[in-house]
Write an enzyme that holds these catalytic residues in place. Structure first.
Site, short mmCIF file in Angstrom:
data_model
loop_
_atom_site.label_atom_id
_atom_site.label_comp_id
_atom_site.label_asym_id
_atom_site.label_seq_id
_atom_site.Cartn_x
_atom_site.Cartn_y
_atom_site.Cartn_z
CB CYS A 70 -0.86 0.02 1.25
SG CYS A 70 -1.76 -1.50 1.50
CD1 TRP B 251 -0.35 -6.07 -1.42
CD2 TRP B 251 -0.51 -5.82 -3.62
NE1 TRP B 251 0.08 -7.23 -2.00
CE2 TRP B 251 0.00 -7.12 -3.35
CE3 TRP B 251 -0.68 -5.43 -4.94
CZ2 TRP B 251 0.32 -8.01 -4.37
CZ3 TRP B 251 -0.36 -6.33 -5.95
CH2 TRP B 251 0.14 -7.60 -5.67
CG ASN C 245 1.75 -0.41 3.78
OD1 ASN C 245 1.37 -1.56 3.58
ND2 ASN C 245 2.86 0.11 3.28
CD GLU D 279 13.63 -19.19 -10.85
OE1 GLU D 279 12.94 -19.89 -11.62
OE2 GLU D 279 13.51 -17.94 -10.78
CE LYS E 135 14.05 -14.97 -12.38
NZ LYS E 135 13.19 -16.02 -12.52
CG HIS F 182 22.39 -40.05 -18.82
ND1 HIS F 182 22.51 -41.41 -19.05
CD2 HIS F 182 22.52 -39.90 -17.48
CE1 HIS F 182 22.64 -42.04 -17.91
NE2 HIS F 182 22.66 -41.16 -16.93
CE LYS G 293 5.97 -10.18 -12.14
NZ LYS G 293 7.17 -10.96 -11.83
C1 AGP Z 1 9.79 -15.98 -14.34
O1 AGP Z 1 10.83 -15.08 -14.05
C2 AGP Z 1 8.86 -15.48 -15.42
N1 AGP Z 1 8.40 -14.17 -15.15
C3 AGP Z 1 7.77 -16.48 -15.75
O2 AGP Z 1 8.36 -17.74 -15.94
C4 AGP Z 1 6.67 -16.65 -14.67
O3 AGP Z 1 7.19 -17.30 -13.54
C5 AGP Z 1 5.54 -17.51 -15.28
O4 AGP Z 1 5.00 -16.81 -16.37
C6 AGP Z 1 4.44 -17.83 -14.27
O5 AGP Z 1 3.82 -16.65 -13.84
P1 AGP Z 1 2.84 -16.71 -12.57
O6 AGP Z 1 3.68 -17.12 -11.42
O7 AGP Z 1 2.30 -15.31 -12.44
O8 AGP Z 1 1.78 -17.72 -12.86
#
Ligand code: AGP
Length: 604
Positions: free
Chosen positions: A2, A74, A98, A477, A481, A500, A599
């Site tokens: 917030c 938020w 907040n 992961e 990144k 493999h 996003k």
């Molecule tokens: C990860 O860094 C990406 N932004 C992407 O893989 C993301 O995790 C994926 O699109 C899932 O999004 P969500 O967690 O909002 O479902």
């Protein structure tokens, strides 16, 4: 999180506060509101949705007065709605907040017994009722007496016609910054909202209150002791100020991770230290399932891979993890006996939403781990365990991943305690969880070292990430990144798979990042490192502090504090987030908005 803005001594204060709220929009929100005082009366507008709704409302019905407080919400307790939006008004008190009040249910039932009626579902309204029903000679003393009874995180700003030239604010675990001015009183959750009026600020610290009047700020402790606070001069540009002085939102969010873990754990670990405190409806869904199907996309899928390992280890419950984009088309063999566990930061990912609908169609109960309150996936689930990472603006998910993994640990411990997990082991895990925020802080101090290592990676055209056990999801992961923000091809692989196929890739131009922290598979990972070295591969190893064996084999070493192997995904991922960030920064890519990415992937 917030946003709060307060201003006193400024004509047409509502318009100015609105401008301040606009400077806090980047924090993410789902509703907003403003209140003013004028000639002894409280005037208030609040509205679900974006600030434009408030702008339109103010144009039609201006709010008079030279004192105002405003808020962007938020949602954490209570869905986004007009009634749940702040400011909240109770009798002669109007307030914005907040944070998360942990004992609000207990306080609410006490107030109900006193005959108080509530118009919202929020924990914030409880504070307003408490102040309104607290007799004292001054507003600050009414606030002080109230906060002595409140547990949890708060940043609040309070107005009352009883003191029409005064804003009382208080802070505990949620930020508040005071602006220094000869003629005004100014307060905000974050610096960008203050910059049009002043660059000289005072930061309110934990457990402090301040009485703000035009040209005057008096800070005291919760117990009333006076506080002398040095002023700071902010030399950030407004754009940098939005990112709290960080160059990118992603960098800010990596450094917010200790706070996100604290917020996600808040109120969810038992005081006895031998269990979690989650609603029985949530834990029982896991404990009573015959099997669990975890489904997600991208980074959330990697969190799901950690979740499987933790649930199987602690709750001895069979788990599968499947990409939502695959599960949704597979008509999987699932029914009432299978718990579907959907994981999503945004709660809007189309594939995950579709997989969840497929699960519902198969009569499989759905529990979701989601960061955005009241999002589509949350609404379509039988139960939700929210992460409290706060809004994640950078496209590359960082703090959301860490808090998703924390949520899985909570579920695994909770279900485990119902399925034979020993008290002793549970105590170890709860203690370990409590230590993680400080452990992450320690890792973040390694940033200068990681910047140097990033320089050795930035010219690479391809990279390999290897891990075993809890380190395998970390390899996936870490590779994701790097590839999504630096555009260097990177592949995460189970280290045991080297022979493999991937071993054919090893050559000096292909850096190999290895998760080699202490754990039951450490010696096996050492073997993989030796395989890479024997073929002149370059090794960047994430190791446990004090590890001497790998030092001779690796070209670069990133040391992380020793933790229970189950917490490897937390301590090993953070340095890889920073590694990817600095490689991308040195390559000059658009880190917060990488090419071709969104996003939230709300389309197939
Ligand atoms: C990860 O860094 C990406 N932004 C992407 O893989 C993301 O995790 C994926 O699109 C899932 O999004 P969500 O967690 O909002 O479902």
């Amino acid at each position: 999180m917030c946003g709060i803005v307060g201003l006193v001594g400024q004509a047409n204060a509502a318009e100015h506060v609105l401008e301040g709220l606009k400077r806090l929009e980047y924090r993410g929100y789902d509703s907003a509101g403003i209140a003013t005082l004028d000639h002894g009366r409280i005037h208030l507008h609040r509205k679900r949705g974006k600030l434009q709704g408030l702008v339109d409302l103010l144009r039609e019905q201006p709010l008079p007065g030279s004192i105002a407080i405003g808020h962007t919400r938020w949602a954490t307790h209570g869905r986004p709605s007009d009634e749940n939006a702040h400011p909240h008004r109770v009798d002669d008190i109007v307030l914005v907040h907040n944070g998360i009040i942990e004992n609000y249910l207990e306080l609410r039932s006490e107030l109900t017994a006193l005959g108080r009626k509530f118009e919202s579902e929020t924990d914030t309204e409880i504070i307003a009722h408490l102040i309104a029903t607290t007799p004292a000679k001054s507003l600050v003393e009414r606030v002080r007496a109230t906060l002595l009874r409140v547990q949890g995180a708060y940043a609040i700003a309070v107005l009352s016609p009883s003191e029409p030239d005064t804003i009382v604010v208080a802070k505990n675990a949620s930020p508040l910054v005071l602006g220094i001015s000869e003629t005004l009183g100014i307060v905000a959750s974050d610096i960008p909202a203050l910059l049009p009026y002043t660059r000289t600020v005072k930061i309110l610290e934990e457990g402090e209150l301040a009485v703000i009047r035009p040209g005057s700020i008096v800070i005291t402790k919760l117990d009333g002791a006076p506080v002398e606070r040095a002023a700071r001069v902010i030399d950030w540009s407004p754009v940098m100020a939005e990112k709290g002085g960080h160059k990118h939102f992603m960098h800010k969010e990596v450094f917010e991770q200790p706070r996100s873990v604290v917020d996600t754990l808040r109120g969810r670990l038992s005081a006895r230290g031998d269990d979690v405190e989650l609603p029985d409806t949530v834990v029982d869904m896991v404990a009573r399932a015959s099997r669990v199907m975890i489904t997600a996309c991208g980074t959330s899928y990697h969190a799901g891979l950690v979740g499987r390992l933790a649930i199987e280890e602690l709750a001895r419950l069979s788990c599968e993890v499947e990409l939502a984009s695959e599960l949704r088309y597979r008509h999987p063999l699932m029914g009432p006996e299978t718990l579907t566990l959907a994981v999503s930061q945004s709660g809007e990912t189309a594939d995950t939403l579709a997989a969840l609908k497929e699960a519902r169609h198969s009569q499989s109960p759905v529990l979701s781990i989601v960061n955005v309150l009241d999002s589509s996936i949350a609404r379509d689930s039988n139960q939700v365990l929210y992460t409290h990472a706060g809004p994640e603006i950078g496209v590359a998910s960082t703090k959301a991943f860490i808090t998703q993994v924390i949520a899985f640990y909570l579920l695994a411990i909770g279900a485990g305690r119902r399925r034979g997990l020993s008290e002793a082991r549970a105590r170890e895990l709860v203690r370990g969880l409590r230590e993680l925020p400080l452990t992450i802080e320690e890792i973040l101090h390694q940033e200068p070292r990681i910047i140097e290592i990033a320089a050795s990676l930035k010219a690479a055209r391809s990279a390999l990430y290897l891990g075993r056990g809890y380190g395998y999801p970390v390899a996936l992961e870490g590779a994701l990144k790097l590839k999504e923000i630096s555009y260097i091809h990177a592949e995460g692989y189970a280290a045991g798979e080297m022979k493999h196929g991937p071993i054919a890739l090893i050559e000096p131009s292909v850096p190999v990042v290895v998760i080699a922290t202490q754990g039951p598979l450490y010696d096996k990972v050492i073997g993989n490192v030796q395989e890479v070295r024997a073929r002149e591969g370059k090794v960047i190893a994430v190791v446990t502090q004090g590890d001497r064996r790998i030092r001779e084999m690796a070209d670069h070493v990133i040391e992380v504090p020793a933790v229970d192997p189950i917490f490897t995904p937390i301590v090993a991922t953070v340095p890889l987030q920073l590694l990817a960030y600095h490689v991308a920064d040195q390559r000059g890519t658009d880190i917060d908005q990488p090419r071709n990415l969104a996003k939230s992937v709300t389309v197939e």
